[in-house]
Design a protein around this motif. Structure first.
Motif, mmCIF file in Angstrom:
data_model
loop_
_atom_site.group_PDB
_atom_site.id
_atom_site.type_symbol
_atom_site.label_atom_id
_atom_site.label_comp_id
_atom_site.label_asym_id
_atom_site.label_seq_id
_atom_site.Cartn_x
_atom_site.Cartn_y
_atom_site.Cartn_z
ATOM 1 N N ALA A 16 -2.474 1.477 -5.374
ATOM 2 C CA ALA A 16 -1.835 2.607 -6.065
ATOM 3 C C ALA A 16 -0.938 2.154 -7.218
ATOM 4 O O ALA A 16 -0.999 2.709 -8.318
ATOM 5 N N ALA A 17 -0.092 1.155 -6.969
ATOM 6 C CA ALA A 17 0.885 0.763 -7.995
ATOM 7 C C ALA A 17 0.206 0.085 -9.186
ATOM 8 O O ALA A 17 0.486 0.416 -10.343
ATOM 9 N N VAL A 18 -0.695 -0.853 -8.910
ATOM 10 C CA VAL A 18 -1.333 -1.553 -10.039
ATOM 11 C C VAL A 18 -2.193 -0.588 -10.868
ATOM 12 O O VAL A 18 -2.327 -0.748 -12.085
ATOM 13 N N THR A 19 -2.732 0.452 -10.203
ATOM 14 C CA THR A 19 -3.517 1.445 -10.958
ATOM 15 C C THR A 19 -2.590 2.270 -11.848
ATOM 16 O O THR A 19 -2.927 2.578 -13.003
ATOM 17 N N ALA B 221 0.815 -1.226 0.000
ATOM 18 C CA ALA B 221 0.000 0.000 0.000
ATOM 19 C C ALA B 221 0.842 1.265 0.000
ATOM 20 O O ALA B 221 0.352 2.337 -0.352
ATOM 21 N N ALA B 222 2.103 1.161 0.408
ATOM 22 C CA ALA B 222 2.958 2.347 0.513
ATOM 23 C C ALA B 222 3.791 2.574 -0.743
ATOM 24 O O ALA B 222 4.587 3.498 -0.784
ATOM 25 N N GLU B 223 3.619 1.716 -1.771
ATOM 26 C CA GLU B 223 4.483 1.829 -2.951
ATOM 27 C C GLU B 223 3.716 2.291 -4.174
ATOM 28 O O GLU B 223 2.491 2.190 -4.245
ATOM 29 N N ASN B 224 4.510 2.793 -5.131
ATOM 30 C CA ASN B 224 3.935 3.231 -6.404
ATOM 31 C C ASN B 224 5.050 3.228 -7.439
ATOM 32 O O ASN B 224 6.201 2.918 -7.104
ATOM 33 N N PHE B 225 4.732 3.565 -8.669
ATOM 34 C CA PHE B 225 5.745 3.703 -9.720
ATOM 35 C C PHE B 225 5.793 5.157 -10.149
ATOM 36 O O PHE B 225 4.800 5.689 -10.663
ATOM 37 N N ALA C 101 0.625 10.604 5.584
ATOM 38 C CA ALA C 101 1.563 9.916 4.692
ATOM 39 C C ALA C 101 0.828 9.103 3.635
ATOM 40 O O ALA C 101 1.180 9.126 2.454
ATOM 41 N N HIS C 102 -0.217 8.397 4.048
ATOM 42 C CA HIS C 102 -0.935 7.545 3.088
ATOM 43 C C HIS C 102 -1.937 8.316 2.224
ATOM 44 O O HIS C 102 -1.878 8.249 0.997
ATOM 45 N N PRO C 103 -2.873 9.062 2.819
ATOM 46 C CA PRO C 103 -3.915 9.647 1.962
ATOM 47 C C PRO C 103 -3.501 10.882 1.164
ATOM 48 O O PRO C 103 -4.277 11.332 0.319
ATOM 49 N N ILE C 104 -2.296 11.429 1.376
ATOM 50 C CA ILE C 104 -1.997 12.740 0.772
ATOM 51 C C ILE C 104 -2.120 12.718 -0.767
ATOM 52 O O ILE C 104 -2.533 13.704 -1.379
ATOM 53 N N GLY C 105 -1.793 11.598 -1.388
ATOM 54 C CA GLY C 105 -1.919 11.529 -2.847
ATOM 55 C C GLY C 105 -3.371 11.588 -3.282
ATOM 56 O O GLY C 105 -3.717 12.217 -4.292
ATOM 57 N N VAL D 44 0.717 7.152 -2.779
ATOM 58 C CA VAL D 44 -0.214 7.410 -3.885
ATOM 59 C C VAL D 44 0.213 8.658 -4.675
ATOM 60 O O VAL D 44 -0.016 8.757 -5.882
ATOM 61 N N LEU D 45 0.866 9.602 -3.991
ATOM 62 C CA LEU D 45 1.263 10.862 -4.654
ATOM 63 C C LEU D 45 2.235 10.639 -5.815
ATOM 64 O O LEU D 45 2.380 11.481 -6.690
#
Ligand SMILES: Cc1ncc(COP(=O)(O)O)c(C=O)c1O
Length: 421
Positions: A370-373, A39-43, A208-212, A236-237
Protein backbone atom coordinates in the motif's frame (compact mmCIF):
# COMPACT_ATOMS: atom_id res chain seq x y z
CA UNK A 1 15.38 21.96 6.49
CA UNK A 2 13.65 19.02 4.87
CA UNK A 3 10.50 19.72 2.87
CA UNK A 4 7.62 18.35 4.94
CA UNK A 5 4.50 16.95 3.31
CA UNK A 6 2.18 18.77 5.73
CA UNK A 7 2.76 22.42 4.99
CA UNK A 8 4.05 25.69 6.34
CA UNK A 9 2.93 25.39 10.00
CA UNK A 10 5.85 23.07 10.55
CA UNK A 11 8.09 26.16 10.57
CA UNK A 12 6.27 27.42 13.67
CA UNK A 13 6.75 24.14 15.45
CA UNK A 14 10.43 24.12 14.50
CA UNK A 15 10.92 27.62 15.98
CA UNK A 16 8.91 26.95 19.15
CA UNK A 17 10.06 23.41 19.88
CA UNK A 18 13.16 22.48 17.89
CA UNK A 19 13.56 19.30 19.96
CA UNK A 20 10.23 17.87 18.87
CA UNK A 21 10.60 19.22 15.35
CA UNK A 22 13.92 17.43 15.14
CA UNK A 23 12.33 14.16 16.24
CA UNK A 24 9.62 14.52 13.58
CA UNK A 25 12.19 15.31 10.90
CA UNK A 26 14.24 12.28 11.94
CA UNK A 27 11.16 10.12 11.39
CA UNK A 28 10.66 11.71 7.99
CA UNK A 29 14.30 10.93 7.14
CA UNK A 30 13.89 7.35 8.35
CA UNK A 31 10.83 6.86 6.19
CA UNK A 32 12.28 8.61 3.15
CA UNK A 33 15.49 6.60 3.30
CA UNK A 34 13.96 3.14 3.06
CA UNK A 35 11.16 1.01 1.67
CA UNK A 36 8.10 0.83 3.90
CA UNK A 37 6.55 -2.59 3.35
CA UNK A 38 4.57 -2.78 6.58
CA UNK A 39 1.20 -4.08 5.37
CA UNK A 40 -0.77 -1.97 7.86
CA UNK A 41 0.81 1.37 6.91
CA UNK A 42 0.28 3.97 4.24
CA UNK A 43 0.92 7.66 3.54
CA UNK A 44 -2.10 9.92 3.98
CA UNK A 45 -2.66 12.84 1.67
CA UNK A 46 -1.78 16.42 2.67
CA UNK A 47 -5.56 17.09 2.79
CA UNK A 48 -6.06 14.34 5.42
CA UNK A 49 -3.12 15.71 7.42
CA UNK A 50 -4.58 19.23 7.17
CA UNK A 51 -7.90 18.04 8.63
CA UNK A 52 -6.02 16.28 11.44
CA UNK A 53 -4.17 19.50 12.26
CA UNK A 54 -7.35 21.61 12.09
CA UNK A 55 -9.14 23.46 14.94
CA UNK A 56 -11.59 20.56 15.13
CA UNK A 57 -8.90 18.99 17.31
CA UNK A 58 -10.06 21.35 20.07
CA UNK A 59 -13.73 20.42 20.14
CA UNK A 60 -15.37 18.21 22.73
CA UNK A 61 -18.31 16.34 21.26
CA UNK A 62 -19.70 13.50 23.37
CA UNK A 63 -22.66 11.83 21.72
CA UNK A 64 -23.81 11.93 18.13
CA UNK A 65 -24.86 14.69 15.68
CA UNK A 66 -28.01 16.38 16.99
CA UNK A 67 -27.67 14.65 20.38
CA UNK A 68 -24.50 15.90 22.06
CA UNK A 69 -23.69 16.42 25.69
CA UNK A 70 -21.48 19.42 24.90
CA UNK A 71 -22.56 22.78 23.53
CA UNK A 72 -21.23 24.37 20.37
CA UNK A 73 -21.34 21.20 18.29
CA UNK A 74 -23.34 22.55 15.38
CA UNK A 75 -20.33 22.67 13.05
CA UNK A 76 -18.72 19.39 14.06
CA UNK A 77 -22.15 17.77 13.73
CA UNK A 78 -21.97 18.62 10.03
CA UNK A 79 -18.47 17.16 9.82
CA UNK A 80 -19.57 13.89 11.43
CA UNK A 81 -22.71 13.63 9.28
CA UNK A 82 -20.53 14.21 6.22
CA UNK A 83 -18.19 11.41 7.31
CA UNK A 84 -21.14 9.08 7.99
CA UNK A 85 -22.82 9.86 4.67
CA UNK A 86 -19.60 9.41 2.71
CA UNK A 87 -18.86 6.09 4.45
CA UNK A 88 -22.39 4.81 3.80
CA UNK A 89 -22.21 5.78 0.13
CA UNK A 90 -18.69 4.39 -0.31
CA UNK A 91 -19.48 0.99 1.19
CA UNK A 92 -23.20 0.73 0.42
CA UNK A 93 -24.04 0.41 4.11
CA UNK A 94 -27.24 1.54 5.83
CA UNK A 95 -25.39 2.77 8.89
CA UNK A 96 -21.86 3.96 9.65
CA UNK A 97 -20.28 4.83 12.98
CA UNK A 98 -17.12 6.84 12.36
CA UNK A 99 -16.12 7.43 15.99
CA UNK A 100 -13.99 4.39 16.98
CA UNK A 101 -10.54 5.63 17.92
CA UNK A 102 -8.87 2.57 16.39
CA UNK A 103 -9.51 -0.78 14.77
CA UNK A 104 -9.36 -2.45 18.18
CA UNK A 105 -11.94 0.00 19.54
CA UNK A 106 -14.21 -0.86 16.62
CA UNK A 107 -13.93 -4.59 17.35
CA UNK A 108 -14.53 -4.00 21.07
CA UNK A 109 -17.68 -2.03 20.20
CA UNK A 110 -18.91 -4.75 17.82
CA UNK A 111 -18.56 -7.34 20.59
CA UNK A 112 -20.22 -4.98 23.07
CA UNK A 113 -23.13 -4.48 20.67
CA UNK A 114 -23.77 -8.17 20.02
CA UNK A 115 -22.33 -10.25 22.87
CA UNK A 116 -22.42 -10.73 26.64
CA UNK A 117 -19.30 -11.57 28.67
CA UNK A 118 -18.67 -15.30 28.59
CA UNK A 119 -20.22 -15.84 25.15
CA UNK A 120 -18.49 -18.20 22.75
CA UNK A 121 -16.91 -16.64 19.64
CA UNK A 122 -15.36 -18.45 16.69
CA UNK A 123 -12.45 -16.51 15.15
CA UNK A 124 -9.22 -17.20 13.33
CA UNK A 125 -6.67 -18.63 15.78
CA UNK A 126 -3.88 -16.17 16.52
CA UNK A 127 -1.03 -18.40 15.26
CA UNK A 128 -2.92 -18.67 11.96
CA UNK A 129 -3.41 -14.92 11.52
CA UNK A 130 -6.05 -13.81 14.02
CA UNK A 131 -5.69 -10.33 15.54
CA UNK A 132 -5.17 -9.72 19.27
CA UNK A 133 -8.85 -8.77 19.48
CA UNK A 134 -9.79 -12.23 18.21
CA UNK A 135 -9.21 -13.94 21.53
CA UNK A 136 -5.67 -13.26 22.73
CA UNK A 137 -5.39 -13.94 26.47
CA UNK A 138 -3.43 -10.69 26.68
CA UNK A 139 -6.40 -8.76 25.28
CA UNK A 140 -9.90 -7.91 26.59
CA UNK A 141 -11.29 -10.33 24.01
CA UNK A 142 -9.57 -13.41 25.41
CA UNK A 143 -10.40 -12.43 28.97
CA UNK A 144 -14.08 -11.59 28.50
CA UNK A 145 -15.18 -14.11 25.88
CA UNK A 146 -14.69 -17.79 25.20
CA UNK A 147 -12.82 -17.92 21.89
CA UNK A 148 -12.51 -20.97 19.69
CA UNK A 149 -9.92 -20.72 16.91
CA UNK A 150 -10.31 -21.91 13.35
CA UNK A 151 -7.32 -22.00 11.07
CA UNK A 152 -5.79 -22.32 7.66
CA UNK A 153 -4.86 -25.53 5.91
CA UNK A 154 -1.19 -26.09 6.86
CA UNK A 155 -0.24 -27.05 3.31
CA UNK A 156 -2.18 -24.56 1.17
CA UNK A 157 -2.34 -21.73 3.71
CA UNK A 158 -6.02 -21.26 2.75
CA UNK A 159 -8.86 -21.01 5.29
CA UNK A 160 -10.16 -24.47 6.12
CA UNK A 161 -13.90 -23.88 5.69
CA UNK A 162 -14.73 -27.50 6.59
CA UNK A 163 -12.95 -27.07 9.92
CA UNK A 164 -14.76 -23.76 10.43
CA UNK A 165 -18.15 -25.42 9.84
CA UNK A 166 -17.29 -28.37 12.10
CA UNK A 167 -16.17 -26.10 14.96
CA UNK A 168 -19.32 -23.99 14.59
CA UNK A 169 -21.52 -27.09 14.81
CA UNK A 170 -19.74 -28.32 17.93
CA UNK A 171 -19.34 -25.02 19.82
CA UNK A 172 -22.49 -23.13 18.67
CA UNK A 173 -20.82 -19.68 18.91
CA UNK A 174 -22.81 -16.50 19.42
CA UNK A 175 -20.62 -14.83 16.78
CA UNK A 176 -18.25 -15.86 14.01
CA UNK A 177 -15.43 -13.42 13.25
CA UNK A 178 -14.03 -13.25 9.75
CA UNK A 179 -10.80 -11.28 9.38
CA UNK A 180 -7.07 -11.59 9.83
CA UNK A 181 -3.82 -9.71 10.12
CA UNK A 182 -2.00 -11.82 7.57
CA UNK A 183 -4.41 -13.68 5.27
CA UNK A 184 -3.42 -12.62 1.74
CA UNK A 185 -6.50 -14.02 -0.03
CA UNK A 186 -10.11 -12.85 -0.21
CA UNK A 187 -12.24 -14.49 2.46
CA UNK A 188 -15.31 -16.31 1.14
CA UNK A 189 -17.86 -14.08 2.88
CA UNK A 190 -20.79 -16.15 1.59
CA UNK A 191 -19.28 -19.28 3.15
CA UNK A 192 -18.81 -17.47 6.47
CA UNK A 193 -22.41 -16.23 6.31
CA UNK A 194 -23.68 -19.75 5.66
CA UNK A 195 -21.77 -21.13 8.65
CA UNK A 196 -23.05 -18.34 10.90
CA UNK A 197 -26.63 -18.85 9.70
CA UNK A 198 -26.44 -22.60 10.23
CA UNK A 199 -25.72 -22.15 13.94
CA UNK A 200 -27.68 -18.92 14.49
CA UNK A 201 -24.55 -16.80 15.07
CA UNK A 202 -23.81 -13.21 14.21
CA UNK A 203 -21.20 -12.67 11.53
CA UNK A 204 -18.66 -9.96 12.39
CA UNK A 205 -16.26 -9.06 9.57
CA UNK A 206 -13.04 -7.50 10.83
CA UNK A 207 -12.05 -5.93 7.53
CA UNK A 208 -9.27 -3.76 8.97
CA UNK A 209 -6.94 -4.79 6.16
CA UNK A 210 -9.07 -5.19 3.02
CA UNK A 211 -11.47 -2.26 3.59
CA UNK A 212 -9.37 0.11 1.45
CA UNK A 213 -9.39 -2.37 -1.42
CA UNK A 214 -13.15 -2.73 -0.94
CA UNK A 215 -13.48 1.08 -1.20
CA UNK A 216 -11.54 0.98 -4.46
CA UNK A 217 -13.57 -1.98 -5.75
CA UNK A 218 -10.45 -4.13 -5.89
CA UNK A 219 -11.75 -6.67 -3.34
CA UNK A 220 -15.16 -8.18 -2.53
CA UNK A 221 -17.19 -6.38 0.12
CA UNK A 222 -18.20 -8.00 3.42
CA UNK A 223 -21.03 -5.46 3.82
CA UNK A 224 -23.78 -7.56 2.17
CA UNK A 225 -22.86 -10.58 4.32
CA UNK A 226 -21.80 -9.43 7.79
CA UNK A 227 -24.07 -8.19 10.57
CA UNK A 228 -21.35 -5.76 11.59
CA UNK A 229 -18.20 -4.77 9.69
CA UNK A 230 -15.28 -3.42 11.74
CA UNK A 231 -12.50 -1.57 9.97
CA UNK A 232 -9.51 0.69 10.32
CA UNK A 233 -9.25 3.87 8.29
CA UNK A 234 -5.45 4.06 8.11
CA UNK A 235 -4.30 1.07 6.11
CA UNK A 236 -4.93 0.75 2.36
CA UNK A 237 -7.84 3.21 2.83
CA UNK A 238 -5.18 5.89 3.41
CA UNK A 239 -7.08 7.91 6.00
CA UNK A 240 -6.15 8.99 9.53
CA UNK A 241 -5.42 6.42 12.22
CA UNK A 242 -8.81 5.28 13.46
CA UNK A 243 -11.68 2.85 13.19
CA UNK A 244 -15.15 2.57 11.74
CA UNK A 245 -18.21 0.33 12.02
CA UNK A 246 -20.76 -0.46 9.31
CA UNK A 247 -24.07 -2.26 9.85
CA UNK A 248 -27.70 -2.50 8.85
CA UNK A 249 -30.37 -0.17 10.21
CA UNK A 250 -31.64 -2.79 12.69
CA UNK A 251 -28.33 -2.84 14.59
CA UNK A 252 -27.55 0.87 14.25
CA UNK A 253 -28.67 1.90 17.72
CA UNK A 254 -26.92 -1.00 19.45
CA UNK A 255 -23.70 -0.31 17.57
CA UNK A 256 -23.83 3.42 18.33
CA UNK A 257 -24.48 2.85 22.03
CA UNK A 258 -21.65 0.30 22.13
CA UNK A 259 -19.22 3.00 20.92
CA UNK A 260 -20.62 5.87 23.00
CA UNK A 261 -21.28 5.78 25.92
CA UNK A 262 -20.25 2.13 26.44
CA UNK A 263 -16.62 1.97 25.28
CA UNK A 264 -15.59 5.53 24.40
CA UNK A 265 -16.02 9.11 25.55
CA UNK A 266 -15.88 12.18 23.33
CA UNK A 267 -15.34 11.68 19.62
CA UNK A 268 -12.09 13.02 18.15
CA UNK A 269 -13.62 15.45 15.70
CA UNK A 270 -10.41 16.30 13.82
CA UNK A 271 -9.98 12.57 13.13
CA UNK A 272 -13.65 12.23 12.16
CA UNK A 273 -13.18 15.13 9.72
CA UNK A 274 -10.00 13.54 8.36
CA UNK A 275 -11.93 10.27 7.87
CA UNK A 276 -14.49 12.25 5.84
CA UNK A 277 -11.66 13.62 3.68
CA UNK A 278 -10.27 10.11 3.18
CA UNK A 279 -13.71 8.71 2.27
CA UNK A 280 -14.08 11.53 -0.26
CA UNK A 281 -10.71 10.66 -1.78
CA UNK A 282 -11.53 6.94 -1.78
CA UNK A 283 -14.69 7.56 -3.83
CA UNK A 284 -12.69 8.90 -6.79
CA UNK A 285 -11.63 7.02 -9.93
CA UNK A 286 -8.03 7.88 -8.99
CA UNK A 287 -8.38 5.87 -5.76
CA UNK A 288 -9.92 2.93 -7.64
CA UNK A 289 -6.88 2.99 -9.94
CA UNK A 290 -4.65 3.15 -6.85
CA UNK A 291 -6.39 0.13 -5.28
CA UNK A 292 -5.97 -1.89 -8.48
CA UNK A 293 -2.31 -0.90 -8.62
CA UNK A 294 -1.83 -1.94 -4.97
CA UNK A 295 -3.01 -5.45 -5.88
CA UNK A 296 -1.04 -5.56 -9.14
CA UNK A 297 2.08 -4.47 -7.26
CA UNK A 298 1.58 -7.07 -4.52
CA UNK A 299 1.08 -9.80 -7.14
CA UNK A 300 4.22 -8.76 -8.99
CA UNK A 301 6.21 -8.67 -5.77
CA UNK A 302 4.86 -12.08 -4.72
CA UNK A 303 5.73 -13.48 -8.15
CA UNK A 304 9.23 -12.02 -7.94
CA UNK A 305 9.83 -13.51 -4.49
CA UNK A 306 8.58 -16.92 -5.65
CA UNK A 307 10.83 -16.71 -8.73
CA UNK A 308 13.74 -16.05 -6.33
CA UNK A 309 12.93 -19.39 -4.68
CA UNK A 310 11.25 -17.97 -1.58
CA UNK A 311 8.21 -19.69 -0.08
CA UNK A 312 5.24 -17.38 -0.65
CA UNK A 313 2.36 -18.61 1.52
CA UNK A 314 -0.76 -19.59 -0.51
CA UNK A 315 1.41 -19.20 -3.62
CA UNK A 316 0.60 -15.51 -4.08
CA UNK A 317 -1.91 -12.87 -3.07
CA UNK A 318 -5.29 -11.33 -3.94
CA UNK A 319 -4.66 -8.24 -1.86
CA UNK A 320 -1.99 -5.78 -0.73
CA UNK A 321 -0.45 -8.39 1.54
CA UNK A 322 2.13 -11.13 1.06
CA UNK A 323 3.40 -13.59 3.66
CA UNK A 324 6.63 -15.50 3.22
CA UNK A 325 7.84 -18.54 5.14
CA UNK A 326 11.51 -17.78 5.82
CA UNK A 327 12.28 -21.07 7.60
CA UNK A 328 13.67 -22.73 4.42
CA UNK A 329 16.36 -20.00 4.51
CA UNK A 330 17.35 -21.17 7.98
CA UNK A 331 15.89 -18.02 9.53
CA UNK A 332 13.05 -17.18 11.85
CA UNK A 333 10.85 -14.14 11.24
CA UNK A 334 12.77 -11.93 13.66
CA UNK A 335 16.14 -12.61 12.05
CA UNK A 336 14.61 -12.04 8.61
CA UNK A 337 13.08 -8.75 9.71
CA UNK A 338 16.41 -7.60 11.13
CA UNK A 339 18.30 -8.50 7.94
CA UNK A 340 15.79 -6.59 5.84
CA UNK A 341 15.87 -3.60 8.19
CA UNK A 342 19.67 -3.48 7.87
CA UNK A 343 19.11 -3.17 4.14
CA UNK A 344 16.50 -0.41 4.62
CA UNK A 345 13.51 -2.65 3.87
CA UNK A 346 10.99 -2.36 6.68
CA UNK A 347 8.54 -5.23 7.18
CA UNK A 348 6.88 -7.27 9.95
CA UNK A 349 7.18 -10.78 11.26
CA UNK A 350 4.12 -13.01 11.29
CA UNK A 351 3.18 -16.36 12.76
CA UNK A 352 2.51 -19.14 10.27
CA UNK A 353 0.75 -22.41 10.85
CA UNK A 354 2.33 -25.40 9.18
CA UNK A 355 2.07 -29.16 9.04
CA UNK A 356 5.33 -29.65 10.91
CA UNK A 357 5.16 -26.78 13.39
CA UNK A 358 1.55 -26.29 14.43
CA UNK A 359 1.46 -22.59 15.08
CA UNK A 360 2.95 -20.24 17.63
CA UNK A 361 6.41 -19.98 16.12
CA UNK A 362 7.24 -16.90 14.13
CA UNK A 363 8.50 -18.31 10.87
CA UNK A 364 7.05 -15.73 8.60
CA UNK A 365 7.42 -12.20 7.39
CA UNK A 366 4.51 -10.06 6.19
CA UNK A 367 4.85 -7.43 3.49
CA UNK A 368 2.41 -4.96 2.00
CA UNK A 369 2.29 -2.85 -1.14
CA UNK A 370 0.00 0.00 0.00
CA UNK A 371 2.63 2.57 1.01
CA UNK A 372 5.06 2.05 -1.87
CA UNK A 373 2.13 2.24 -4.31
CA UNK A 374 1.06 5.55 -2.78
CA UNK A 375 4.61 6.75 -3.42
CA UNK A 376 4.03 6.04 -7.09
CA UNK A 377 5.95 2.80 -7.50
CA UNK A 378 4.73 0.32 -10.08
CA UNK A 379 5.41 -3.22 -11.22
CA UNK A 380 8.94 -2.41 -12.44
CA UNK A 381 9.90 -1.21 -8.96
CA UNK A 382 8.24 -4.28 -7.41
CA UNK A 383 10.46 -6.56 -9.50
CA UNK A 384 13.49 -4.65 -8.25
CA UNK A 385 12.27 -4.81 -4.64
CA UNK A 386 11.70 -8.57 -4.95
CA UNK A 387 15.29 -9.07 -6.09
CA UNK A 388 16.66 -6.78 -3.34
CA UNK A 389 14.61 -8.55 -0.69
CA UNK A 390 15.86 -11.94 -1.79
CA UNK A 391 19.48 -10.77 -1.46
CA UNK A 392 18.82 -9.08 1.89
CA UNK A 393 17.19 -12.23 3.26
CA UNK A 394 20.00 -14.49 2.09
CA UNK A 395 22.99 -12.37 3.09
CA UNK A 396 24.33 -11.61 6.54
CA UNK A 397 23.88 -7.97 7.55
CA UNK A 398 27.59 -7.26 7.36
CA UNK A 399 28.12 -8.84 3.95
CA UNK A 400 29.21 -6.47 1.17
CA UNK A 401 26.15 -7.24 -0.94
CA UNK A 402 23.85 -6.06 1.85
CA UNK A 403 25.61 -2.70 1.80
CA UNK A 404 24.99 -2.73 -1.92
CA UNK A 405 21.32 -3.51 -1.31
CA UNK A 406 21.13 -0.65 1.21
CA UNK A 407 22.48 1.78 -1.37
CA UNK A 408 20.03 0.55 -4.01
CA UNK A 409 17.14 0.82 -1.56
CA UNK A 410 18.14 4.39 -0.74
CA UNK A 411 18.32 5.24 -4.44
CA UNK A 412 14.90 3.72 -5.13
CA UNK A 413 13.28 5.43 -2.14
CA UNK A 414 14.77 8.80 -3.07
CA UNK A 415 13.03 8.68 -6.44
CA UNK A 416 9.58 8.28 -4.78
CA UNK A 417 8.87 10.78 -1.98
CA UNK A 418 6.85 9.32 0.91
CA UNK A 419 3.51 11.07 0.54
CA UNK A 420 0.30 10.82 -1.44
CA UNK A 421 0.41 12.95 -4.55
C1 LIG B 1 -7.57 -7.59 11.53
C2 LIG B 1 -7.27 -6.43 12.44
N1 LIG B 1 -8.15 -6.08 13.36
C3 LIG B 1 -7.94 -5.06 14.20
C4 LIG B 1 -6.78 -4.31 14.11
C5 LIG B 1 -6.57 -3.23 15.14
O1 LIG B 1 -6.37 -1.95 14.65
P1 LIG B 1 -5.69 -0.85 15.57
O2 LIG B 1 -4.24 -1.12 15.60
O3 LIG B 1 -6.07 0.44 14.91
O4 LIG B 1 -6.31 -0.97 16.93
C6 LIG B 1 -5.82 -4.63 13.16
C7 LIG B 1 -4.57 -3.86 13.07
O5 LIG B 1 -3.67 -4.11 12.34
C8 LIG B 1 -6.07 -5.71 12.29
O6 LIG B 1 -5.18 -6.09 11.36
Amino acid sequence: MAVTPWGPDFGRLARQDPELAGIILSELDRVAGGLQLIAAENFTSPAVLAALASPLANKYAEGYPGARHHGGCEVVDIAERTAQDRAKALFGASHANVQPHSGSSAVLAAYAALLRPGDTVLAMALPHGGHLTHGSPANFSGRWFHFIGYGVDPVTGLIDYEQLRGLARVHRPKAVVCGSISYPRHPDYAAFRAVADEVGAYLIADAAHPIGLVAGKAAPSPVPYADVVCATTHKVLRGPRGGMLLCGAELAERVDRAVFPFTQGGAQMHTVAAKAVAFGEAATPAFAAYARQVVANARTLAGGLAAEGLTVVTGGTDTHMITVDVSPLGLDGRAAKARCAAAGIILDTCALASATEPGGCVRGVRLGSAAVTTQGMGEGEMERIGALLAIALREEQSAPTTRGVRAEVRELAAAFPPCAR
